[in-house]
Design a protein around this motif. Structure first.
Motif, PDB file in Angstrom:
ATOM      1  N   LEU A  20      35.055  11.686  53.300  1.00 12.00           N
ATOM      2  CA  LEU A  20      34.169  10.560  52.997  1.00 12.00           C
ATOM      3  C   LEU A  20      32.860  11.047  52.379  1.00 12.00           C
ATOM      4  N   CYS A  21      32.280  12.073  52.983  1.00 10.45           N
ATOM      5  CA  CYS A  21      31.018  12.626  52.459  1.00 10.45           C
ATOM      6  C   CYS A  21      31.198  13.185  51.053  1.00 10.45           C
ATOM      7  N   HIS A  22      32.302  13.850  50.834  1.00 13.43           N
ATOM      8  CA  HIS A  22      32.603  14.417  49.514  1.00 13.43           C
ATOM      9  C   HIS A  22      32.749  13.298  48.476  1.00 13.43           C
ATOM     10  N   LEU A  23      33.495  12.256  48.804  1.00 13.46           N
ATOM     11  CA  LEU A  23      33.675  11.121  47.888  1.00 13.46           C
ATOM     12  C   LEU A  23      32.351  10.419  47.610  1.00 13.46           C
ATOM     13  N   ALA A  26      30.259  12.489  45.250  1.00  8.48           N
ATOM     14  CA  ALA A  26      30.838  12.472  43.902  1.00  8.48           C
ATOM     15  C   ALA A  26      30.529  11.159  43.185  1.00  8.48           C
ATOM     16  N   GLU A  27      30.540  10.061  43.912  1.00  8.68           N
ATOM     17  CA  GLU A  27      30.308   8.748  43.303  1.00  8.68           C
ATOM     18  C   GLU A  27      28.837   8.431  43.071  1.00  8.68           C
ATOM     19  N   THR A  28      27.989   8.829  44.017  1.00  6.51           N
ATOM     20  CA  THR A  28      26.582   8.422  43.948  1.00  6.51           C
ATOM     21  C   THR A  28      25.636   9.519  43.485  1.00  6.51           C
ATOM     22  N   GLY A  29      26.045  10.776  43.650  1.00  2.00           N
ATOM     23  CA  GLY A  29      25.151  11.886  43.350  1.00  2.00           C
ATOM     24  C   GLY A  29      24.239  12.249  44.517  1.00  2.00           C
ATOM     25  N   PHE A  30      24.346  11.501  45.603  1.00  2.00           N
ATOM     26  CA  PHE A  30      23.532  11.736  46.793  1.00  2.00           C
ATOM     27  C   PHE A  30      24.429  12.001  47.984  1.00  2.00           C
ATOM     28  N   GLU A  34      20.805  11.542  52.216  1.00  2.00           N
ATOM     29  CA  GLU A  34      19.823  11.291  51.158  1.00  2.00           C
ATOM     30  C   GLU A  34      19.796   9.811  50.782  1.00  2.00           C
ATOM     31  N   TYR A  35      20.967   9.226  50.702  1.00  2.00           N
ATOM     32  CA  TYR A  35      21.061   7.808  50.353  1.00  2.00           C
ATOM     33  C   TYR A  35      20.363   6.937  51.406  1.00  2.00           C
TER      34      TYR A  35
END
Length: 94
Positions: A20-23, A26-30, A34-35
């Motif tokens: 989940l963290c990897h996806l 990859a999608e958000t750049g954060f 950080e998000y």
């Protein structure tokens, strides 16, 4: 703010927490962390624009300590939350 453990989110998405963290990155750049910090600072900035105190704004968006809130806000916004609030008040007067 309501706590939503990453483990539970991953479980509901039928993936591991790592995946989940990897996806997410990859999608958000954060990273997820950080998000969340950016989202909290954005909400705190809105509260400061409405005249909320620095301490209360930090607490309301989920920061456990005022010092941490000030550090994160300053890093992301380029100015301290106190200064940000003052600048917003000045711009409303003009």
């Amino acid at each position: 703010p309501e706590e939503l453990p990453l483990d539970r989110v991953a479980e509901r998405c039928f993936v591991t927490k790592y995946h989940l963290c990897h996806l997410f990155k990859a999608e958000t750049g954060f990273t997820v962390g950080e998000y969340i910090q950016r989202l909290r600072v954005s909400r705190a900035a809105a509260l400061l624009r409405e005249g909320e105190s620095v301490q209360l704004a930090g607490e309301r968006v989920g920061f456990a300590s005022c010092g941490n809130f000030i550090r994160v806000f300053t890093r992301l916004m380029g100015t301290s939350p106190g200064r940000y609030g003052k600048l917003q008040k000045q711009s409303q007067i003009l």
